[in-house]
Motif scaffolding. Structure first.
Motif, short mmCIF file in Angstrom:
data_model
loop_
_atom_site.label_atom_id
_atom_site.label_comp_id
_atom_site.label_asym_id
_atom_site.label_seq_id
_atom_site.Cartn_x
_atom_site.Cartn_y
_atom_site.Cartn_z
N TRP A 22 0.84 -1.18 0.00
CA TRP A 22 0.00 0.00 0.00
C TRP A 22 0.88 1.24 0.00
O TRP A 22 2.08 1.17 0.28
CB TRP A 22 -0.96 0.01 1.18
N ALA A 23 0.29 2.37 -0.35
CA ALA A 23 0.99 3.65 -0.35
C ALA A 23 -0.01 4.73 0.01
O ALA A 23 -1.22 4.58 -0.20
CB ALA A 23 1.62 3.92 -1.71
N PHE A 24 0.50 5.82 0.54
CA PHE A 24 -0.38 6.94 0.88
C PHE A 24 0.43 8.22 0.81
O PHE A 24 1.65 8.23 0.88
CB PHE A 24 -0.98 6.78 2.28
N SER A 25 -0.29 9.32 0.68
CA SER A 25 0.31 10.65 0.80
C SER A 25 -0.76 11.61 1.28
O SER A 25 -1.96 11.33 1.20
CB SER A 25 0.93 11.12 -0.51
N GLU A 26 -0.30 12.74 1.79
CA GLU A 26 -1.22 13.77 2.29
C GLU A 26 -0.68 15.14 1.88
O GLU A 26 0.53 15.40 2.02
CB GLU A 26 -1.33 13.71 3.81
N ILE A 27 -1.55 15.99 1.37
CA ILE A 27 -1.18 17.38 1.10
C ILE A 27 -2.14 18.29 1.83
O ILE A 27 -3.31 17.95 2.05
CB ILE A 27 -1.15 17.69 -0.41
N THR A 28 -1.64 19.45 2.25
CA THR A 28 -2.45 20.37 3.04
C THR A 28 -2.32 21.79 2.49
O THR A 28 -1.32 22.14 1.85
CB THR A 28 -1.99 20.38 4.52
N TYR A 29 -3.33 22.58 2.77
CA TYR A 29 -3.33 23.99 2.34
C TYR A 29 -4.29 24.77 3.22
O TYR A 29 -5.39 24.30 3.54
CB TYR A 29 -3.78 24.10 0.89
N THR A 30 -3.90 25.97 3.61
CA THR A 30 -4.83 26.90 4.23
C THR A 30 -4.57 28.28 3.64
O THR A 30 -3.41 28.69 3.46
CB THR A 30 -4.69 26.92 5.78
#
Length: 209
Positions: free
Chosen positions: A135-143
């Motif tokens: 499995w693989a995952f990533s997360e991106i964020t922005y405000t």
């Protein structure tokens, strides 16, 4: 990963984290026009986002998914389907971020300093891909705020401004699913008092069982 602040027409903070097993392939980016995607460019639309989080079924999440999948489609990549577990993880993080407002220069927006949660712990905790073969995952964020709190502003930042791996996460050819968390309000102290502030979290995943 990294934080970047822009103070031109608007202000924003964004960061990305990518984890995978095994190796993840990255697509080659190319220029593409963004489509009309509902409330993607509505400056005040984020004010109507539910205070408890988006749960992926609001106009802002749909606009975000539309814009992300368009960026992929323009480059011949398959669109990503919405996964409820990834959505739950992203929604939780967006809600806690706007409540605690710890994002800012020198702080890691992916690791919650109060709960200790990380992208991996949130995604696993939401039940994504139990007992996988890989499995693989990533997360991106922005405000963003001051005109930069819209879905289109978030995707434009990730694709065209940030150098912290957001573009690569969006154009990752190996990912098959995503989840979105959209929250009205800023996740950083500098955004307090802006009524058009918006916070966005996108989690990507690939599961082989």
């Amino acid at each position: 990963m990294g934080n970047h602040t822009a103070r031109t027409k608007f202000a924003a903070l964004a960061a990305a984290v990518v984890c995978s097993a095994p190796l993840v392939l990255i697509a080659t980016p190319a220029a593409a026009a963004q489509p009309e995607c509902g409330d993607a460019s509505t400056t005040s639309a984020i004010d109507r986002a539910p205070s408890e989080g988006s749960h992926g079924d609001d106009p802002f999440s749909r606009a975000l998914i539309c814009l992300i999948n368009d960026e992929r489609a323009k480059r011949g990549l398959p669109t990503l389907s919405q996964d409820p577990a990834l959505t739950a993880a992203a929604t939780l993080h967006a809600r806690q971020a706007t409540s605690q407002q710890w994002w800012g220069p020198g702080n890691n927006p992916h690791n919650n300093p109060t709960t200790g949660s990380t992208p991996e712990s949130r995604i696993k905790g939401a039940g994504y891909c139990p007992n996988p073969r890989s499995w693989a995952f990533s997360e991106i964020t922005y405000t963003g705020w001051g005109g930069g709190g819209t879905p289109r502003a978030a995707v434009n930042w990730w694709m065209n401004i940030s150098k912290a791996g957001h573009r690569e996460a969006i154009l990752n050819a190996s990912m098959t699913a995503l989840g979105t968390g959209v929250q009205g309000g800023a996740a950083a102290p500098a955004g307090r008092g802006f009524t058009d502030a918006g916070t966005y979290v996108v989690t990507f995943g690939r599961c082989q069982r």
